[in-house]
Design an enzyme around this catalytic site. Structure first.
Site, PDB file in Angstrom:
ATOM      1  N   HIS A 119     -22.365  25.039  -2.895  1.00 16.76           N
ATOM      2  CA  HIS A 119     -22.066  25.820  -1.687  1.00 16.76           C
ATOM      3  C   HIS A 119     -20.779  26.601  -1.955  1.00 16.76           C
ATOM      4  O   HIS A 119     -19.932  26.149  -2.736  1.00 16.76           O
ATOM      5  CB  HIS A 119     -21.857  24.823  -0.545  1.00 16.76           C
ATOM      6  CG  HIS A 119     -21.623  25.427   0.795  1.00 16.76           C
ATOM      7  ND1 HIS A 119     -20.393  25.891   1.193  1.00 16.76           N
ATOM      8  CD2 HIS A 119     -22.457  25.629   1.853  1.00 16.76           C
ATOM      9  CE1 HIS A 119     -20.491  26.354   2.429  1.00 16.76           C
ATOM     10  NE2 HIS A 119     -21.731  26.202   2.853  1.00 16.76           N
ATOM     11  N   ASP A 163     -18.639  16.842  -3.218  1.00 13.91           N
ATOM     12  CA  ASP A 163     -18.881  17.492  -1.929  1.00 13.91           C
ATOM     13  C   ASP A 163     -20.080  16.778  -1.298  1.00 13.91           C
ATOM     14  O   ASP A 163     -21.224  16.974  -1.713  1.00 13.91           O
ATOM     15  CB  ASP A 163     -19.172  18.976  -2.182  1.00 13.91           C
ATOM     16  CG  ASP A 163     -19.749  19.682  -0.956  1.00 13.91           C
ATOM     17  OD1 ASP A 163     -19.988  19.013   0.069  1.00 13.91           O
ATOM     18  OD2 ASP A 163     -19.970  20.901  -1.041  1.00 13.91           O
ATOM     19  N   GLN A 190     -23.810  17.390   2.593  1.00 11.10           N
ATOM     20  CA  GLN A 190     -25.239  17.213   2.901  1.00 11.10           C
ATOM     21  C   GLN A 190     -25.727  15.816   2.556  1.00 11.10           C
ATOM     22  O   GLN A 190     -26.915  15.519   2.727  1.00 11.10           O
ATOM     23  CB  GLN A 190     -26.080  18.244   2.131  1.00 11.10           C
ATOM     24  CG  GLN A 190     -25.794  19.679   2.496  1.00 11.10           C
ATOM     25  CD  GLN A 190     -26.251  20.045   3.908  1.00 11.10           C
ATOM     26  OE1 GLN A 190     -27.047  19.330   4.539  1.00 11.10           O
ATOM     27  NE2 GLN A 190     -25.746  21.143   4.425  1.00 11.10           N
ATOM     28  N   LYS A 234     -22.404  17.491  10.364  1.00  5.46           N
ATOM     29  CA  LYS A 234     -23.686  17.389   9.641  1.00  5.46           C
ATOM     30  C   LYS A 234     -24.293  16.004   9.816  1.00  5.46           C
ATOM     31  O   LYS A 234     -25.405  15.760   9.392  1.00  5.46           O
ATOM     32  CB  LYS A 234     -23.482  17.611   8.134  1.00  5.46           C
ATOM     33  CG  LYS A 234     -22.695  18.836   7.769  1.00  5.46           C
ATOM     34  CD  LYS A 234     -23.577  19.981   7.417  1.00  5.46           C
ATOM     35  CE  LYS A 234     -22.779  21.076   6.756  1.00  5.46           C
ATOM     36  NZ  LYS A 234     -23.322  22.397   7.098  1.00  5.46           N
ATOM     37  N   CYS A 243     -24.884  30.292   2.159  1.00  4.56           N
ATOM     38  CA  CYS A 243     -23.572  30.162   1.504  1.00  4.56           C
ATOM     39  C   CYS A 243     -23.727  29.559   0.114  1.00  4.56           C
ATOM     40  O   CYS A 243     -22.910  28.744  -0.327  1.00  4.56           O
ATOM     41  CB  CYS A 243     -22.607  29.325   2.342  1.00  4.56           C
ATOM     42  SG  CYS A 243     -22.340  29.988   3.972  1.00  4.56           S
TER      43      CYS A 243
HETATM   44  N1  C6P Z   1     -23.390  24.079   4.907  1.00  2.00           N
HETATM   45  C1  C6P Z   1     -25.429  25.047   5.779  1.00  2.00           C
HETATM   46  O1  C6P Z   1     -26.099  25.639   6.646  1.00  2.00           O
HETATM   47  P1  C6P Z   1     -18.199  22.814   6.599  1.00  2.00           P
HETATM   48  O2  C6P Z   1     -18.567  24.194   7.049  1.00  2.00           O
HETATM   49  O3  C6P Z   1     -16.796  22.730   6.070  1.00  2.00           O
HETATM   50  O4  C6P Z   1     -18.540  21.764   7.592  1.00  2.00           O
HETATM   51  O5  C6P Z   1     -19.173  22.495   5.356  1.00  2.00           O
HETATM   52  C2  C6P Z   1     -19.209  23.358   4.265  1.00  2.00           C
HETATM   53  C3  C6P Z   1     -20.264  22.910   3.308  1.00  2.00           C
HETATM   54  C4  C6P Z   1     -19.881  22.414   2.080  1.00  2.00           C
HETATM   55  N2  C6P Z   1     -20.777  21.928   1.211  1.00  2.00           N
HETATM   56  C5  C6P Z   1     -22.092  21.920   1.482  1.00  2.00           C
HETATM   57  C6  C6P Z   1     -23.045  21.336   0.487  1.00  2.00           C
HETATM   58  C7  C6P Z   1     -22.548  22.410   2.712  1.00  2.00           C
HETATM   59  O6  C6P Z   1     -23.840  22.387   2.991  1.00  2.00           O
HETATM   60  C8  C6P Z   1     -21.625  22.961   3.626  1.00  2.00           C
HETATM   61  C9  C6P Z   1     -22.078  23.577   4.920  1.00  2.00           C
HETATM   62  C10 C6P Z   1     -24.013  24.650   6.096  1.00  2.00           C
HETATM   63  O7  C6P Z   1     -25.919  24.765   4.696  1.00  2.00           O
HETATM   64  C11 C6P Z   1     -23.252  25.783   6.688  1.00  2.00           C
HETATM   65  S1  C6P Z   1     -22.996  27.096   5.553  1.00  2.00           S
END
Ligand code: C6P
Length: 401
Positions: free
Chosen positions: A118, A195, A198, A221, A359
């Protein structure tokens, strides 16, 4: 007993159709348990934490630190103080990039990620590398959307100073063999950040067993609120890091000339924290554990298999991301219909999915698509939800024929 009625938002119609929410990888809906925890906090104990001697402040502090304890148990941290509350995965990764990696990075060094990341696990490393004159490398992926372990191993050298990997891909659902990858990194003595944005909704996390140095995730999430997340790090590393931001609550003593910083975890929690968000995250953990990962995996795997099967009957569609180990994400493209058009037609049917690059532009580039449509399932989804998705896609085929 899993029941959609525990998620009040799901009980509504969108465009005259019952809402079918299949955008869980973007953010999950919140169970009543979490909503109640937030309401209860604001209705009974709202006060600033770590500051007052009055009763409300003490109760708020207890609830806030209680949430930290739940987080620590949830991920099997060695201690509560290793769990830093942040705004989310993105901030957690930036914290490590800025306060741990950047001060240790020199010109000519390398940071290693994968092609599956991401943007939140790419851009902070680009920024750090640019500042230090270092280089960002990315391990290759294959046509199934799996990381090529040979490429990962081959990119590790004495120049590699840090490795950051996603546990589960948001764009494709691939579950990466992170334990194996961490072991490879550790055999070279390289610190690793995972990370887990997910992963936490689908996979039980044990940071001790994984062997990583940092683990980042977001509350929203995993059925908690937006604006709250966690950075877990090994205490020995966190203790040797400089604060990421300056402000109140992270200091022992301040004079105009200098400051002495508080011990962990406060050193990394400048300013009034997201108290309600932390308490909501604690409740979200309770609700996840009440359902249990075994049940969650059983339901979500069945949904993924059913949806994957249903796709065989739909002409012109291709699933992007067919890894052996997948979480409940189905990313797909149609040979003629743009993902945004699919998303709009599905929305008219009350079905919420995400269309776009998620993203994860390097993933889109690899598969040579501008975007995909992504349906991502939670344990609260049902086979009827998948049927609604398929009916919506049939409609799209009719419209575009
Ligand atoms: N993915 C998706 O629709 P935040 O925004 O900080 O809570 O998470 C960022 C992020 C980082 N790593 C991974 C693997 C992610 O999936 C995400 C967030 C969302 O897939 C929003 S772009």
């Amino acid at each position: 007993m899993i029941n959609k009625s525990q998620f009040p938002i799901l009980n509504q119609t969108i465009n005259g159709k019952p809402l079918v929410y299949l955008d869980n990888a973007a953010t999950t809906q919140k169970p009543q348990l979490v909503i109640d925890a937030i309401c209860n906090y604001y209705q009974t104990i709202n006060a600033n934490v770590h500051r007052g001697v009055h009763q409300l402040s003490e109760q708020a502090t207890q609830a806030y630190e209680g949430a930290r304890h739940k987080v620590a148990k949830f991920i099997h941290a060695y201690s509560d103080k290793e769990c830093i509350f942040t705004r989310g995965t993105t901030e957690s990764i930036n914290l490590v990039a800025d306060a741990f990696v950047l001060p240790r990075l020199k010109a000519g060094d390398e940071v290693l990620i994968t092609h599956l990341e991401h943007h939140s696990n790419i851009v902070p490393w680009q920024l750090a590398c640019q500042k230090a004159g270092a280089t960002l490398k990315a391990a290759a992926i294959n046509q199934k959307g799996e990381v090529e372990l040979e490429s990962f191993k081959n990119l590790i050298s004495e120049k590699t100073k840090f490795i950051a990997l996603n546990h589960v891909s948001n764009a494709l659902g691939t579950i990466n063999p992170v334990k194996e990858m961490i072991a490879i990194a550790k055999s070279h003595d390289i610190p690793v950040l995972i990370d887990g944005a997910q992963a936490t909704p689908h996979v039980a996390i044990d940071v001790q067993d994984l062997g990583c140095d940092f683990y980042a995730f977001s509350g929203h999430k995993m059925y908690g609120l937006t604006g709250i997340g966690v950075l877990w790090g090994k205490a020995a590393l966190l203790e040797n890091m400089r604060p990421y931001q300056g402000g109140g609550d992270l200091i022992l003593h301040v004079s105009i000339e200098s400051s002495q910083f508080a011990p962990l975890p406060n050193k990394f929690e400048a300013g009034t924290p997201n108290i309600a968000g932390s308490i909501g995250l604690g409740a979200a953990i309770d609700s996840l554990l009440q359902v249990g990962y075994e049940t969650i995996n059983k339901i979500e795997n069945e949904l993924l298999n059913y949806a994957t099967e249903c796709f065989q009957a739909l002409p012109g569609f291709t699933i992007i991301g067919t890894a052996e180990h997948k979480s409940s994400v189905l990313s797909f493209v149609h040979q003629h219909i743009h993902p945004h058009d699919l998303g709009t037609i599905l929305d008219a049917e009350g079905v919420a999915v995400r269309s776009g690059h998620h993203c994860a532009m390097p993933v889109m580039d690899f598969f040579d698509v501008p975007a995909t449509t992504r349906a991502s399932f939670s344990y609260y989804n049902t086979r009827e939800d998948i049927d609604a998705l398929m009916n919506g896609l049939q409609k799209a085929l009719e419209v575009f024929n």
